[in-house]
Design a protein around this motif. Structure first.
Motif, PDB file in Angstrom:
ATOM      1  N   ALA A  11       0.526   0.219  -1.293  1.00  0.00           N
ATOM      2  CA  ALA A  11      -0.786   0.842  -1.518  1.00  0.00           C
ATOM      3  C   ALA A  11      -1.613   0.783  -0.229  1.00  0.00           C
ATOM      4  O   ALA A  11      -1.315   0.010   0.687  1.00  0.00           O
ATOM      5  N   ASN A  40      -3.656  -4.831  -5.974  1.00  0.00           N
ATOM      6  CA  ASN A  40      -3.284  -4.372  -4.642  1.00  0.00           C
ATOM      7  C   ASN A  40      -4.217  -4.911  -3.550  1.00  0.00           C
ATOM      8  O   ASN A  40      -3.791  -5.116  -2.426  1.00  0.00           O
ATOM      9  N   LEU A 138      -9.790   7.252  -7.954  1.00  0.00           N
ATOM     10  CA  LEU A 138     -11.141   6.672  -7.977  1.00  0.00           C
ATOM     11  C   LEU A 138     -11.183   5.483  -8.927  1.00  0.00           C
ATOM     12  O   LEU A 138     -10.868   5.611 -10.102  1.00  0.00           O
ATOM     13  N   SER A 139     -11.567   4.335  -8.362  1.00  0.00           N
ATOM     14  CA  SER A 139     -11.848   3.186  -9.235  1.00  0.00           C
ATOM     15  C   SER A 139     -13.192   2.614  -8.817  1.00  0.00           C
ATOM     16  O   SER A 139     -14.234   3.103  -9.211  1.00  0.00           O
ATOM     17  N   GLY A 140     -13.193   1.608  -7.936  1.00  0.00           N
ATOM     18  CA  GLY A 140     -14.470   1.079  -7.451  1.00  0.00           C
ATOM     19  C   GLY A 140     -15.146   1.998  -6.452  1.00  0.00           C
ATOM     20  O   GLY A 140     -16.328   1.856  -6.168  1.00  0.00           O
ATOM     21  N   LEU A 143     -12.151   3.709  -1.608  1.00  0.00           N
ATOM     22  CA  LEU A 143     -11.238   4.694  -1.027  1.00  0.00           C
ATOM     23  C   LEU A 143     -11.944   6.023  -0.757  1.00  0.00           C
ATOM     24  O   LEU A 143     -11.938   6.530   0.376  1.00  0.00           O
TER      25      LEU A 143
HETATM   26  C1  LIG Z   1      -7.417   0.349  -5.257  1.00  0.00           C
HETATM   27  C2  LIG Z   1      -6.658   1.524  -5.630  1.00  0.00           C
HETATM   28  C3  LIG Z   1      -7.293   2.737  -5.998  1.00  0.00           C
HETATM   29  C4  LIG Z   1      -8.794   2.875  -6.120  1.00  0.00           C
HETATM   30  O1  LIG Z   1      -9.518   2.514  -4.973  1.00  0.00           O
HETATM   31  P1  LIG Z   1     -11.063   2.198  -5.068  1.00  0.00           P
HETATM   32  O2  LIG Z   1     -11.494   1.933  -3.679  1.00  0.00           O
HETATM   33  O3  LIG Z   1     -11.227   1.004  -5.970  1.00  0.00           O
HETATM   34  O4  LIG Z   1     -11.721   3.410  -5.671  1.00  0.00           O
HETATM   35  C5  LIG Z   1      -6.495   3.836  -6.266  1.00  0.00           C
HETATM   36  N1  LIG Z   1      -5.150   3.756  -6.214  1.00  0.00           N
HETATM   37  C6  LIG Z   1      -4.506   2.628  -5.877  1.00  0.00           C
HETATM   38  C7  LIG Z   1      -3.020   2.620  -5.828  1.00  0.00           C
HETATM   39  C8  LIG Z   1      -5.229   1.469  -5.569  1.00  0.00           C
HETATM   40  O5  LIG Z   1      -4.582   0.336  -5.239  1.00  0.00           O
END
Ligand SMILES: *Cc1c(COP(=O)(O)O)cnc(C)c1O
Length: 253
Positions: A11, A40, A138-140, A143
């Motif tokens: 990742a 990750n 998209l999570s936090g 990225l």
């Molecule tokens: C962390 C992660 C994301 C999301 O990243 P954020 O910065 O939290 O939005 C997406 N895909 C993978 C594989 C990740 O490890």
């Protein structure tokens, strides 16, 4: 496709972790770094610490499965098993910051983590100067905040689209509410996208609101179908990647 699955930990998280850790002062580097992410980000921090010669500690609860503990330990991190919830692990991490002077590296809400992830945007621009739309997980929001800043600085017309799972999409719910909110966590095939954005979010909530042009919620059926399609049609499977030789794959296209 920008295949960050080919990174050593599978990742992109090594980008933010490596950049943030390289920017620590000499005394901070000497004291080491702590995180409580078992996903990750935790692996990225452990990997970067190994490469940069910085001691890393990952706090986790007894509930974390043995294979995850082993994977992080193998990368050279000092694993501390504390309590039976992620909250207890976090309290221990903060104690190490207070009492032992370790630097805390959060998974996304940190300027250097965001900047490190943003190097993906610069690489895309280098390889594909005509790119006009970027889709990213998209999570936090670290990225896409990083990619958005980097790419829009070069070309303000580039559109940044965030993609996340329908179940437990904390950033999308927060954007709708106009402030960071908590959502119930649900199981998902997109298991790297779980977790909240932090009710005291300092950077990514504002940045995603400003830089992301559109967000897409994907249901589990479509995630599963696309994962299968990736394996079947593109012959890509992240679980199988460690078994493959990335050098050979890039040579053969
Ligand atoms: C962390 C992660 C994301 C999301 O990243 P954020 O910065 O939290 O939005 C997406 N895909 C993978 C594989 C990740 O490890």
């Amino acid at each position: 496709m920008k295949l960050e699955t080919l990174q050593p930990i599978g990742a992109f998280k090594i980008r933010g972790a490596t950049y943030a850790m390289s920017k620590l002062s000499e005394s901070q580097k000497a004291n080491g770094v702590v995180t409580c992410s078992t996903g990750n980000h935790g692996r990225g921090v452990a990997y970067a610490g190994n490469r940069l010669g910085i001691r890393t500690t990952v706090c986790m609860s007894e509930l974390v499965p043995e294979n995850k503990v082993a994977a992080i330990r193998e990368l050279g991190a000092d694993v501390r098993i504390i309590g039976i919830s992620q909250d207890e692990a976090e309290i221990e991490a903060l104690r190490l910051v207070e009492e032992e002077g370790l630097s805390y590296l959060p998974p996304f809400d940190h300027p250097d983590i965001i900047a490190g992830q943003g190097t993906i945007g610069l690489e895309i621009l280098h390889d594909l100067p005509d790119a006009d739309i970027i889709f990213g997980g998209l999570s936090g929001g670290g990225l896409l905040a990083g990619i958005g800043v980097a790419m829009k600085a070069v070309n303000p017309d580039i559109l940044i689209y965030g993609v996340t799972m329908e179940n437990g999409a904390a950033m999308m719910a927060s954007l709708d509410a106009g402030k960071p909110v908590q959502v119930p966590e649900a199981e998902s095939y997109a298991d790297s996208l779980g977790g909240g954005i932090g009710l005291d979010n300092a950077y990514t909530f504002e940045m995603i609101g400003r830089l992301m042009d559109k967000g897409f919620l994907v249901d589990e059926k479509h995630i599963a179908t696309e994962m299968a399609g990736f394996i079947e049609n593109e012959k890509w499977c992240s679980k199988a990647l460690p078994l493959l030789d990335p050098q050979r794959l890039s040579n053969t296209g």
